[in-house]
Design a protein around this motif. Structure first.
Motif, PDB file in Angstrom:
ATOM      1  N   THR A 328      30.116  14.221   2.537  1.00 37.72           N
ATOM      2  CA  THR A 328      30.868  14.456   1.303  1.00 37.72           C
ATOM      3  C   THR A 328      29.980  14.182   0.087  1.00 37.72           C
ATOM      4  O   THR A 328      30.028  14.905  -0.910  1.00 37.72           O
ATOM      5  CB  THR A 328      32.137  13.589   1.271  1.00 37.72           C
ATOM      6  N   GLY A 404      38.646  13.432   4.216  1.00 42.30           N
ATOM      7  CA  GLY A 404      38.190  12.491   5.237  1.00 42.30           C
ATOM      8  C   GLY A 404      39.160  12.251   6.358  1.00 42.30           C
ATOM      9  O   GLY A 404      38.757  11.921   7.464  1.00 42.30           O
ATOM     10  N   GLU A 405      40.432  12.390   6.091  1.00 41.84           N
ATOM     11  CA  GLU A 405      41.443  12.145   7.113  1.00 41.84           C
ATOM     12  C   GLU A 405      42.765  12.686   6.583  1.00 41.84           C
ATOM     13  O   GLU A 405      42.895  12.976   5.396  1.00 41.84           O
ATOM     14  CB  GLU A 405      41.546  10.652   7.389  1.00 41.84           C
ATOM     15  N   PRO A 406      43.735  12.783   7.470  1.00 38.27           N
ATOM     16  CA  PRO A 406      45.038  13.240   6.980  1.00 38.27           C
ATOM     17  C   PRO A 406      45.587  12.217   5.985  1.00 38.27           C
ATOM     18  O   PRO A 406      45.410  11.021   6.170  1.00 38.27           O
ATOM     19  CB  PRO A 406      45.909  13.257   8.245  1.00 38.27           C
ATOM     20  N   ASP A 428      43.899  18.662  -1.172  1.00 37.11           N
ATOM     21  CA  ASP A 428      43.634  17.946   0.084  1.00 37.11           C
ATOM     22  C   ASP A 428      42.673  18.828   0.872  1.00 37.11           C
ATOM     23  O   ASP A 428      43.034  19.895   1.338  1.00 37.11           O
ATOM     24  CB  ASP A 428      44.968  17.741   0.808  1.00 37.11           C
ATOM     25  N   THR A 429      41.421  18.379   0.975  1.00 37.58           N
ATOM     26  CA  THR A 429      40.362  19.252   1.475  1.00 37.58           C
ATOM     27  C   THR A 429      39.989  18.912   2.909  1.00 37.58           C
ATOM     28  O   THR A 429      39.545  17.803   3.196  1.00 37.58           O
ATOM     29  CB  THR A 429      39.104  19.124   0.592  1.00 37.58           C
ATOM     30  N   TRP A 430      40.181  19.861   3.805  1.00 35.56           N
ATOM     31  CA  TRP A 430      39.773  19.642   5.207  1.00 35.56           C
ATOM     32  C   TRP A 430      38.413  20.279   5.454  1.00 35.56           C
ATOM     33  O   TRP A 430      38.209  21.462   5.164  1.00 35.56           O
ATOM     34  CB  TRP A 430      40.779  20.230   6.199  1.00 35.56           C
ATOM     35  N   TRP A 431      37.523  19.487   5.997  1.00 33.09           N
ATOM     36  CA  TRP A 431      36.215  19.999   6.439  1.00 33.09           C
ATOM     37  C   TRP A 431      35.514  18.929   7.239  1.00 33.09           C
ATOM     38  O   TRP A 431      36.074  17.855   7.471  1.00 33.09           O
ATOM     39  CB  TRP A 431      35.390  20.478   5.246  1.00 33.09           C
ATOM     40  N   GLN A 432      34.293  19.195   7.682  1.00 29.96           N
ATOM     41  CA  GLN A 432      33.559  18.291   8.557  1.00 29.96           C
ATOM     42  C   GLN A 432      32.071  18.300   8.210  1.00 29.96           C
ATOM     43  O   GLN A 432      31.588  19.232   7.569  1.00 29.96           O
ATOM     44  CB  GLN A 432      33.676  18.764  10.010  1.00 29.96           C
ATOM     45  N   THR A 433      31.356  17.297   8.723  1.00 28.04           N
ATOM     46  CA  THR A 433      29.907  17.288   8.594  1.00 28.04           C
ATOM     47  C   THR A 433      29.363  18.641   9.083  1.00 28.04           C
ATOM     48  O   THR A 433      28.468  19.223   8.475  1.00 28.04           O
ATOM     49  CB  THR A 433      29.307  16.155   9.456  1.00 28.04           C
ATOM     50  N   ASP A 517      39.583  18.988  16.191  1.00 32.59           N
ATOM     51  CA  ASP A 517      40.839  18.565  15.568  1.00 32.59           C
ATOM     52  C   ASP A 517      42.029  19.317  16.156  1.00 32.59           C
ATOM     53  O   ASP A 517      41.921  20.478  16.540  1.00 32.59           O
ATOM     54  CB  ASP A 517      40.812  18.833  14.054  1.00 32.59           C
ATOM     55  N   ILE A 529      46.692  19.231   9.525  1.00 31.06           N
ATOM     56  CA  ILE A 529      45.693  18.694  10.450  1.00 31.06           C
ATOM     57  C   ILE A 529      46.275  17.451  11.105  1.00 31.06           C
ATOM     58  O   ILE A 529      46.778  16.559  10.414  1.00 31.06           O
ATOM     59  CB  ILE A 529      44.382  18.331   9.716  1.00 31.06           C
ATOM     60  N   ARG A 532      41.843  13.987  15.310  1.00 32.31           N
ATOM     61  CA  ARG A 532      40.908  14.306  16.387  1.00 32.31           C
ATOM     62  C   ARG A 532      41.616  14.361  17.732  1.00 32.31           C
ATOM     63  O   ARG A 532      42.512  13.575  18.007  1.00 32.31           O
ATOM     64  CB  ARG A 532      39.801  13.244  16.462  1.00 32.31           C
ATOM     65  N   ASN A 538      38.547   8.212  13.444  1.00 31.51           N
ATOM     66  CA  ASN A 538      38.323   8.191  12.015  1.00 31.51           C
ATOM     67  C   ASN A 538      38.764   6.847  11.446  1.00 31.51           C
ATOM     68  O   ASN A 538      39.940   6.614  11.257  1.00 31.51           O
ATOM     69  CB  ASN A 538      39.176   9.299  11.398  1.00 31.51           C
ATOM     70  N   ARG A 543      33.517   8.483  10.595  1.00 34.99           N
ATOM     71  CA  ARG A 543      33.657   8.963  11.969  1.00 34.99           C
ATOM     72  C   ARG A 543      32.930   8.040  12.912  1.00 34.99           C
ATOM     73  O   ARG A 543      31.747   7.810  12.768  1.00 34.99           O
ATOM     74  CB  ARG A 543      33.012  10.331  12.061  1.00 34.99           C
TER      75      ARG A 543
HETATM   76  C1  7RM Z   1      34.277  15.675   5.210  1.00 36.00           C
HETATM   77  C2  7RM Z   1      34.375  14.763   6.408  1.00 36.00           C
HETATM   78  C3  7RM Z   1      35.448  15.152   9.829  1.00 36.00           C
HETATM   79  C4  7RM Z   1      36.800  14.841  10.400  1.00 36.00           C
HETATM   80  C5  7RM Z   1      37.602  16.076  10.699  1.00 36.00           C
HETATM   81  C6  7RM Z   1      39.019  15.541  10.594  1.00 36.00           C
HETATM   82  C7  7RM Z   1      38.940  14.544   9.468  1.00 36.00           C
HETATM   83  C8  7RM Z   1      38.482  15.403   7.137  1.00 36.00           C
HETATM   84  C9  7RM Z   1      40.471  15.887   6.440  1.00 36.00           C
HETATM   85  C10 7RM Z   1      40.566  15.425   7.771  1.00 36.00           C
HETATM   86  C11 7RM Z   1      42.848  15.753   7.741  1.00 36.00           C
HETATM   87  C12 7RM Z   1      41.690  16.272   5.771  1.00 36.00           C
HETATM   88  N1  7RM Z   1      33.464  14.968   7.384  1.00 36.00           N
HETATM   89  N2  7RM Z   1      39.308  15.129   8.166  1.00 36.00           N
HETATM   90  N3  7RM Z   1      39.175  15.856   6.083  1.00 36.00           N
HETATM   91  N4  7RM Z   1      41.746  15.363   8.418  1.00 36.00           N
HETATM   92  N5  7RM Z   1      42.848  16.188   6.467  1.00 36.00           N
HETATM   93  N6  7RM Z   1      41.713  16.701   4.500  1.00 36.00           N
HETATM   94  O1  7RM Z   1      35.226  13.925   6.442  1.00 36.00           O
HETATM   95  O2  7RM Z   1      32.476  14.798   9.635  1.00 36.00           O
HETATM   96  O3  7RM Z   1      32.959  12.746   8.462  1.00 36.00           O
HETATM   97  O4  7RM Z   1      34.759  13.974   9.418  1.00 36.00           O
HETATM   98  O5  7RM Z   1      37.581  14.110   9.437  1.00 36.00           O
HETATM   99  O6  7RM Z   1      39.383  14.888  11.762  1.00 36.00           O
HETATM  100  O7  7RM Z   1      37.290  16.585  11.972  1.00 36.00           O
HETATM  101  S1  7RM Z   1      33.354  14.091   8.743  1.00 36.00           S
END
Ligand code: 7RM
Length: 663
Positions: A328, A404-406, A428-433, A517, A529, A532, A538, A543
């Motif tokens: 992030t 980062g999480e729900p 509320d932004t969902w994404w991953q590394t 997810d 979402i 995991r 988380n 993570r």
């Molecule tokens: C950016 C980041 C990724 C994991 C991902 C989810 C969880 C991230 C949200 C979320 C629900 C969200 N990268 N996650 N954002 N779950 N709503 N807006 O966090 O690689 O460290 O983690 O985090 O499980 O797979 S990360």
């Protein structure tokens, strides 16, 4: 790949889905995309022909040479903008020097004790040029890896952009990682140089970063590797004045090298697919994965998502509170906002120093307009009490974000009312590394929000929720979140491990990216979402792989076996619970628990310490010998193994549950 578990819904849909929050007319009128119809029109076109859409958008970046082919996909390997020459540092800096923006603040920085610095784009450019020359003078060449282990000071951004400028692949290691963790990451990346600092201020104290680096360089791993054999030079920023050992010929002061370095440097034209960075993240085995991102596609993702999802205005002050040690921070403290020519707020220290009002104080004094933070922080603020935000004027805020999480709807509502004054949309932004930049999030002027939902996909992104068999599920049915087609900012691999890359992400559903997810999509097409579905937990938005903690635990002398699971936690989202079997002759005690926690802190970092440790004579297993994690998860969260019992005595409970499990 672990077996798929049914993802559980913890957000009850029926009631909450009725709570819809529309952006105000004022917000939408001023927004880049101001209506649902406009979003849908653009989204449809982007999905119909993603290559055309992304190629159009990529024209907004600076290219030394235009690409020949937009995309090539040989699952699981994607390439974007093939044949193009580009430089991420140039796009974040030089591009802004030809207009009035050269005198715009790029970074407004504040140290934990209140010291402050502002760097304009022109000043930042100069520093990055000097740092690029400094790296070159130490023998760093395009393609070399540079590890960066620093606190949140402008020099961290300068180091990152200097690497990008000369084509060195950076690998930022979060400042909370231990010496052992540094060593593993530096060795996997085969880094030639480490950039660190004597220390950084946090929670009123000093984190002695150089000392950890020294220990990493000395440490002998279990596989017999001594220290970090590839490291030739260490650059040390003087920040805290903490006493450090400097090795003649190996260690150099940042300030001294920078004084000698020229401030003229031409950014190197690099292939679109030149590896920009490696970032280690937890997976389902004990060994962290080096996620590789390349230059053009990643930069486009960071640029575009920042522009549209944070709806940037020229005079915004954008504050993403994430540490650059996590993805992030890469995308929303550095590349995204700087590629857009935005002003970035950067803060060195802890949110609760000197008290829980620090963030609100910064927002008031700096007139922050866009604020992006994690649900776990929001929950900690709720617990600390409303008196902290109430003491401050937060009226400069116009848009809020989470990642980062729900986010639980209660925390969402508090954020909306107490921080946003009921007037700011929340994205509320969902994404991953792995995805590199935001994938699902409301475009704030266009999409009405529902607390707890990341809402709709970004342009060009087509996520789906499918069953184990890979078949799309019906509305409101839970399933696995996949992304069928490649996108420009997707990971290009796991460093030096193409097989693991394929197995980890593209084997569950052959040839299709599996996020790990669980999710569901409601009848309005909104994504929810559910967390995991693999063995990644988380914790406070960090993570953590359960296997990583388990391997740390079993490396402790008296431990025979360990299993780590997550349980819900009010503040952290999830907490880590360890079930530990000791070798015969050893007995569990509070003291051993403390030693185990310290041991995990040493092996990984403090943030990975188990919250609860339970000793048991044996771990419940299936007949084939697999630890029954599902059962342990249940035990950990329902409190069947409550209190101070250091031993799991009542195995009849386990027996019963085991029978159910085996059926
Ligand atoms: C950016 C980041 C990724 C994991 C991902 C989810 C969880 C991230 C949200 C979320 C629900 C969200 N990268 N996650 N954002 N779950 N709503 N807006 O966090 O690689 O460290 O983690 O985090 O499980 O797979 S990360």
């Amino acid at each position: 790949m672990p077996t798929k578990k049914a993802a559980s819904t913890h957000i009850e849909s029926a009631l909450l889905e009725k709570r819809v929050f529309k952006p105000s007319k004022k917000f939408s009128d001023a927004a880049k995309i101001g209506s649902l119809a406009e979003y849908e029109k653009l989204y449809k076109a982007s999905i119909k022909d993603p290559e055309k859409f992304f190629a159009q958008q990529a024209e907004e970046l600076h290219w030394f040479k235009k690409w020949k082919k937009v995309m090539q996909w040989k699952a699981p390997f994607a390439q974007w903008f093939i044949g193009g020459k580009i430089n991420a540092s140039y796009n974040c800096l030089d591009r802004h020097l030809t207009s009035w923006r050269r005198n715009k603040a790029a970074i407004i920085w504040e140290g934990e004790f209140g010291d402050e610095r502002t760097l304009t784009y022109q000043q930042l450019h100069r520093e990055v040029c000097k740092a690029a020359n400094m790296l070159r003078s130490l023998g760093v060449r395009s393609g070399d890896r540079v590890a960066i282990y620093m606190g949140m000071t402008p020099e961290l951004t300068i180091a990152v952009l200097a690497c990008a400028r000369i084509g060195a692949t950076h690998s930022v290691i979060f400042g909370g990682f231990s010496a052992e963790a540094i060593r593993d990451r530096v060795n996997d990346a085969e880094a030639k140089v480490i950039i660190t600092s004597d220390g950084t201020f946090r929670r009123g104290g000093v984190i002695e970063l150089k000392k950890h680096v020294d220990n990493a360089l000395k440490a002998v791993s279990t596989d017999g590797i001594s220290g970090c054999p590839t490291v030739e030079k260490v650059i040390v920023l003087k920040r805290t004045g903490t006493e450090v050992e400097m090795w003649q010929g190996r260690d150099f002061w940042w300030q001294e090298l920078m004084n000698e370095a020229s401030d003229k440097h031409d950014a190197v034209p690099l292939d679109s697919e030149h590896p920009l960075y490696i970032l280690y993240t937890s997976g389902t085995t004990g060994k962290p994965k080096g996620i590789v991102h390349t230059t053009a596609g990643y930069l486009l993702g960071a640029y575009l998502t920042t522009k549209y999802i944070f709806d940037l205005k020229e005079d915004d002050i954008f504050w993403c509170t994430a540490d650059v040690g996590w993805v992030t921070g890469h995308s929303y403290v550095i590349y995204g906002p700087l590629a857009n020519g935005a002003t970035v707020m950067m803060y060195e220290g802890a949110p609760n120093f000197p008290d829980f009002g620090r963030f609100w104080d910064i927002i008031e004094r700096r007139k922050i307009s866009v604020f992006y933070t994690a649900p776990t922080a929001i929950r900690a603020f709720i617990r600390a009490g409303d008196e902290f935000p109430k003491r401050h004027d937060l009226s400069s805020l116009r848009l809020l974000g989470t990642v980062g999480e729900p986010i639980n709807p209660e925390a969402w509502m508090w954020y909306h009312k107490t921080i946003g004054g009921g007037r700011c949309p929340i994205t509320d932004t969902w994404w991953q590394t792995e995805t590199g930049a935001i994938m699902i999030a409301p475009i704030p002027g266009a999409i009405a929000t529902k607390p707890g939902s990341a809402t709709k996909p970004f342009f060009g992104i087509e996520p789906e929720v499918v069953s184990k068999e890979g078949i799309p599920v019906k509305a409101n049915e839970g399933g696995f979140l996949i992304i069928r087609k490649p996108w420009p900012w997707m990971l290009r691999g796991i460093y030096k491990d193409p097989q693991r890359f394929e197995k980890q992400y593209f084997s569950e559903f052959p040839g299709i990216y599996f996020t790990g997810d669980g999710a569901r999509r409601d009848k309005d097409g909104y994504f929810w979402i559910m967390g995991r579905v693999d063995d990644v937990i988380n914790v406070s938005g960090h993570r953590i792989g359960t296997m990583e903690v388990e391997s740390a635990l079993v490396a402790f002398e008296s431990v025979a076996e360990a299993a780590v699971v997550g349980r819900p936690d009010e503040i952290k989202g999830s907490a880590l619970v360890a079930f530990v079997t000791l070798k015969s002759g050893s007995t569990g005690s509070e003291e051993v628990k403390m030693q185990l926690r310290e041991h995990v802190a040493k092996e990984i970092g403090s943030f990975a310490k188990p919250d609860d440790i339970h000793f048991s004579d044996a771990l419940p297993k299936t007949r084939s010998g697999k630890i029954m994690r599902r059962l342990l998860r249940e035990l950990a969260s329902t409190g069947n193994v409550k209190g101070d019992t250091t031993t799991l005595e009542d195995f009849s409970v386990l027996e019963k549950l085991r029978q159910v499990e085996e059926e």
